[in-house]
Scaffold this active site. Structure first.
Site, PDB file in Angstrom:
ATOM      1  N   ALA A   9     -12.451  -6.490   5.161  1.00 28.97           N
ATOM      2  CA  ALA A   9     -11.661  -6.880   3.987  1.00 28.97           C
ATOM      3  C   ALA A   9     -12.547  -7.155   2.785  1.00 28.97           C
ATOM      4  CB  ALA A   9     -10.840  -8.129   4.324  1.00 28.97           C
ATOM      5  N   ALA A  10     -13.690  -6.479   2.712  1.00 30.48           N
ATOM      6  CA  ALA A  10     -14.622  -6.798   1.626  1.00 30.48           C
ATOM      7  C   ALA A  10     -14.452  -5.910   0.398  1.00 30.48           C
ATOM      8  CB  ALA A  10     -16.053  -6.707   2.135  1.00 30.48           C
ATOM      9  N   ARG A  15      -7.816   0.282  -7.177  1.00 27.41           N
ATOM     10  CA  ARG A  15      -6.597   0.986  -7.590  1.00 27.41           C
ATOM     11  C   ARG A  15      -5.349   0.113  -7.607  1.00 27.41           C
ATOM     12  NH1 ARG A  15      -6.171   6.072  -4.034  1.00 27.41           N
ATOM     13  NH2 ARG A  15      -7.601   4.990  -2.631  1.00 27.41           N
ATOM     14  N   GLN A  72     -20.027 -10.034   3.093  1.00 26.51           N
ATOM     15  CA  GLN A  72     -20.774  -8.777   2.932  1.00 26.51           C
ATOM     16  C   GLN A  72     -21.098  -8.630   1.450  1.00 26.51           C
ATOM     17  OE1 GLN A  72     -18.607  -5.159   3.156  1.00 26.51           O
ATOM     18  NE2 GLN A  72     -20.381  -3.903   3.644  1.00 26.51           N
ATOM     19  N   GLY A  77     -20.560  -0.097   2.433  1.00 22.91           N
ATOM     20  CA  GLY A  77     -19.817   0.811   3.302  1.00 22.91           C
ATOM     21  C   GLY A  77     -19.310   0.162   4.585  1.00 22.91           C
ATOM     22  N   ASP A 102      -6.143  -3.870   5.294  1.00 23.14           N
ATOM     23  CA  ASP A 102      -5.153  -3.293   4.376  1.00 23.14           C
ATOM     24  C   ASP A 102      -4.251  -2.268   5.069  1.00 23.14           C
ATOM     25  OD1 ASP A 102      -6.896  -1.201   4.716  1.00 23.14           O
ATOM     26  OD2 ASP A 102      -7.413  -0.975   2.598  1.00 23.14           O
ATOM     27  N   GLU A 154     -15.924  12.880   6.161  1.00 20.66           N
ATOM     28  CA  GLU A 154     -15.181  12.252   5.074  1.00 20.66           C
ATOM     29  C   GLU A 154     -14.606  13.325   4.161  1.00 20.66           C
ATOM     30  OE1 GLU A 154     -14.545   8.816   4.775  1.00 20.66           O
ATOM     31  OE2 GLU A 154     -15.203   9.223   6.811  1.00 20.66           O
ATOM     32  N   ASN A 375      35.611 -37.630   0.407  1.00 17.18           N
ATOM     33  CA  ASN A 375      36.061 -36.555  -0.482  1.00 17.18           C
ATOM     34  C   ASN A 375      35.478 -36.800  -1.871  1.00 17.18           C
ATOM     35  OD1 ASN A 375      38.237 -34.246  -0.742  1.00 17.18           O
ATOM     36  ND2 ASN A 375      38.237 -35.474  -2.616  1.00 17.18           N
ATOM     37  N   ASN A 384      21.295 -40.112 -11.127  1.00 21.43           N
ATOM     38  CA  ASN A 384      20.245 -40.692 -10.271  1.00 21.43           C
ATOM     39  C   ASN A 384      18.919 -40.879 -10.996  1.00 21.43           C
ATOM     40  OD1 ASN A 384      20.067 -37.842 -10.388  1.00 21.43           O
ATOM     41  ND2 ASN A 384      18.748 -37.813  -8.585  1.00 21.43           N
TER      42      ASN A 384
HETATM   43  C1  UD1 Z   1     -12.521   5.015   5.717  1.00 24.54           C
HETATM   44  C2  UD1 Z   1     -13.143   5.993   6.706  1.00 24.54           C
HETATM   45  C3  UD1 Z   1     -12.303   7.262   6.753  1.00 24.54           C
HETATM   46  C4  UD1 Z   1     -10.891   6.887   7.151  1.00 24.54           C
HETATM   47  C5  UD1 Z   1     -10.339   5.871   6.174  1.00 24.54           C
HETATM   48  C6  UD1 Z   1      -8.986   5.401   6.634  1.00 24.54           C
HETATM   49  C7  UD1 Z   1     -15.517   5.538   6.579  1.00 24.54           C
HETATM   50  C8  UD1 Z   1     -16.813   5.983   6.061  1.00 24.54           C
HETATM   51  N1  UD1 Z   1     -14.479   6.297   6.261  1.00 24.54           N
HETATM   52  O1  UD1 Z   1     -12.609   5.618   4.434  1.00 24.54           O
HETATM   53  O2  UD1 Z   1     -12.837   8.165   7.695  1.00 24.54           O
HETATM   54  O3  UD1 Z   1     -10.091   8.011   7.180  1.00 24.54           O
HETATM   55  O4  UD1 Z   1     -11.194   4.731   6.111  1.00 24.54           O
HETATM   56  O5  UD1 Z   1      -8.481   4.487   5.723  1.00 24.54           O
HETATM   57  O6  UD1 Z   1     -15.429   4.539   7.271  1.00 24.54           O
HETATM   58  N2  UD1 Z   1     -14.790  -2.156   3.458  1.00 24.54           N
HETATM   59  C9  UD1 Z   1     -15.635  -3.253   3.550  1.00 24.54           C
HETATM   60  N3  UD1 Z   1     -16.911  -3.127   3.088  1.00 24.54           N
HETATM   61  C10 UD1 Z   1     -17.392  -1.985   2.562  1.00 24.54           C
HETATM   62  C11 UD1 Z   1     -16.523  -0.884   2.473  1.00 24.54           C
HETATM   63  C12 UD1 Z   1     -15.233  -0.989   2.940  1.00 24.54           C
HETATM   64  O7  UD1 Z   1     -15.233  -4.303   4.023  1.00 24.54           O
HETATM   65  O8  UD1 Z   1     -18.547  -1.971   2.187  1.00 24.54           O
HETATM   66  C13 UD1 Z   1     -13.414  -2.284   3.933  1.00 24.54           C
HETATM   67  C14 UD1 Z   1     -12.414  -2.123   2.818  1.00 24.54           C
HETATM   68  O9  UD1 Z   1     -12.055  -3.377   2.287  1.00 24.54           O
HETATM   69  C15 UD1 Z   1     -11.240  -1.469   3.511  1.00 24.54           C
HETATM   70  C16 UD1 Z   1     -11.863  -0.702   4.656  1.00 24.54           C
HETATM   71  O10 UD1 Z   1     -13.158  -1.235   4.836  1.00 24.54           O
HETATM   72  O11 UD1 Z   1     -10.355  -2.410   4.073  1.00 24.54           O
HETATM   73  C17 UD1 Z   1     -11.920   0.803   4.385  1.00 24.54           C
HETATM   74  O12 UD1 Z   1     -12.732   1.024   3.285  1.00 24.54           O
HETATM   75  P1  UD1 Z   1     -12.478   2.230   2.311  1.00 24.54           P
HETATM   76  O13 UD1 Z   1     -13.539   2.226   1.286  1.00 24.54           O
HETATM   77  O14 UD1 Z   1     -11.078   2.221   1.863  1.00 24.54           O
HETATM   78  O15 UD1 Z   1     -12.743   3.452   3.286  1.00 24.54           O
HETATM   79  P2  UD1 Z   1     -12.243   4.895   3.042  1.00 24.54           P
HETATM   80  O16 UD1 Z   1     -13.059   5.522   2.009  1.00 24.54           O
HETATM   81  O17 UD1 Z   1     -10.790   4.882   2.873  1.00 24.54           O
HETATM   82 CA    CA Z   2      -9.027   3.276   2.081  1.00 27.54          CA
END
Ligand code: UD1
Ligand code: CA
Length: 448
Positions: A9-10, A15, A72, A77, A102, A154, A375, A384
């Site tokens: 959740a970092a 968007r 984090q 990533g 999410d 990806e 009543n 009050n």
């Molecule tokens: C990721 C996957 C992709 C998959 C997709 C599904 C990777 C490299 N790719 O891509 O294959 O289809 O999810 O949704 O894993 N987050 C962190 N720290 C970070 C980056 C991300 O906590 O440094 C968390 C985000 O808050 C999010 C989740 O990881 O909840 C996914 O991150 P996001 O950047 O959306 O990954 P995608 O590019 O969608």
């Molecule tokens: Ca995503």
């Protein structure tokens, strides 16, 4: 096998175009991340580790002790994110479930099946896959000619041929802990400067391991929320899921689309919900009630056989067979005993109405204790509040309050007493006496 869970959740959630961290945006009255916590709780029992970064303080404050948190910083990533959980989890579990915060439609049931899959194989990686035409920029699952998973690519790095693959990576995994922690350290930096968790799949394959996949039946379960459009879509799907569950449990929803029930609400059998009914928070509704149309109920307990029409109820308690509306407003601390009747335009705050009490038209009871079978005539109000303090009013059992009576608190009306129309009561009225006028005078003692 001991299981632990990591919730990612970092990320920033750019968007969403919001000051609020993405995972705190509300779905049916709960922050998005609550759904991930709830799904994980159903399979692990233990508190998960949540990896936070953007809006970390806000997230921690909103979710409290439902998770253990690890920061984090910077966010490099998904692989880097999971790595942050190692100090908290290494040596403590055999399997590590990884999900995102999410993805609110993902169920505990699906996670349970993934964990079973992981337990029944020796491979280090088990993961969900989903096959759908709506590719939503998910990573693509690569398989060798024998059908075995060979890696994940990806979308940004995929060739046109790989882009045409519609088996996708939702990003939900169950890893063998002993393999996971050292493997994370071997992930190479991606062209985008991130450590991709998905690289673990290719690594495991190179080491000669088979990847276990569990293909999901319902692609809606892995809708990730990136924009407010996704948020609305998830909201509608969650709502449908909850409404369906209540219909199968014996509740009639005249028009499910326009009926809103939050996840903490409970309903009894044979209750009927008319359109425009909104049930919030910890609301509990008994059996055989008829609610709505156009009724909002928040954190309120309603007994059996109540009829509530076009009204708003907040933090109230209703016993059985209460009849209310249209256009009533119950506020905090309103307690309506069995058989109370409230007609149009009544307001009750921090007051108890005894069994069978009637308040038919245009009345306000604030900080009052109203006995059984009282009543309350049309337009009666408790005065009050003197601008500084609030004062109590007591109305004894069986009293008959004439229309347009002003009860200037603190004041008591005795049991069986009566007031004339337009009376302004400034002093206590003894039981079984008739008071009239401005200010009220007792003019008669009544027969018991
Ligand atoms: C990721 C996957 C992709 C998959 C997709 C599904 C990777 C490299 N790719 O891509 O294959 O289809 O999810 O949704 O894993 N987050 C962190 N720290 C970070 C980056 C991300 O906590 O440094 C968390 C985000 O808050 C999010 C989740 O990881 O909840 C996914 O991150 P996001 O950047 O959306 O990954 P995608 O590019 O969608
Ligand atoms: Ca995503």
């Amino acid at each position: 096998m001991k299981l632990s869970a990591v919730i990612l959740a970092a990320g920033q959630g750019t968007r969403m175009k919001s000051n609020l961290p993405k995972v705190l945006h509300s779905l049916l009255g709960k922050p998005m991340a609550w759904y991930a916590l709830e799904a994980v709780r159903q399979v692990t029992g233990d508190r998960p580790v949540m990896v936070i970064g953007h809006g970390a303080d806000q997230v921690r404050q909103a979710l409290g002790d439902q998770a253990e948190y690890v920061l984090q910083e910077p966010q490099l990533g998904t692989g880097h994110a999971v790595m942050q959980a190692e100090p908290l989890l290494r040596g403590k579990s055999d399997l590590v479930l990884v999900i995102y915060a999410d993805m609110p439609l993902l169920t505990g049931e699906t996670l349970g099946r993934l964990v079973e899959e992981a337990q029944s194989h020796t491979g280090p990686v088990s993961m969900l896959t989903v096959t759908t035409d709506e590719t939503r920029s998910f990573g693509r699952i690569l398989r060798d000619p024998g059908g075995q998973v060979s890696g994940i690519v990806e979308e940004a790095q995929a060739t046109p041929e790989q882009l045409s693959i519609h088996e996708l990576n939702p990003g939900v995994y169950c890893f063998r802990a002993a393999w996971l922690w050292p493997a994370l350290k071997r992930i190479a930096l991606s062209p985008k400067g991130e450590y991709y968790l998905t690289d673990l799949v290719g690594m495991a394959v190179t080491e000669g391991h088979a990847i276990q996949t569990l293909s999901m039946e319902d692609p809606n379960e892995v809708i990730g929320i990136n924009t407010r459009l996704h948020l609305a879509q998830a909201n509608a799907l969650l709502s449908q899921r909850i409404n369906r569950q209540w219909m199968l449990a014996g509740v009639t929803l005249i028009d499910p689309i326009s009926t809103y029930i939050e996840p903490g609400v409970t309903l009894g059998q044979d209750t009927i919900l008319w359109p425009g009914t909104y049930l919030h928070g910890s609301t509990q509704i008994g059996t055989g009630c008829v609610i709505g149309p156009n009724t909002i109920i928040i954190d309120t307990k309603v007994g059996d056989g109540c009829t509530l029409l076009a009204s708003v109820l907040e933090c109230a308690l209703l016993e059985d067979h209460v009849e209310m509306g249209p256009y009533c407003h119950l506020r905090k601390g309103a307690h309506l005993s069995t058989g109370v009747h409230m007609g149009n335009f009544g307001e009750v705050k921090n007051s108890t109405l005894g069994p069978g009490a009637k308040m038919g038209h245009f009345s306000y009871m604030g900080d009052a204790t109203v006995g059984a079978d009282v009543n309350i005539g049309a337009g009666t109000i408790t005065c009050n509040y003197d601008g500084t303090h609030k004062y109590p009013t007591e109305i004894g059992e069986g009293a008959f309050i004439g229309s347009d009576t002003m009860l200037v608190a603190p004041v008591k009306v005795g049991a069986g007493a009566k007031t004339g129309a337009g009376t302004v009561v400034t002093k206590d009225i003894p039981p079984h006496s008739l008071a009239v006028g401005v200010p009220a005078r007792v003019i008669k003692v009544l027969k018991k």
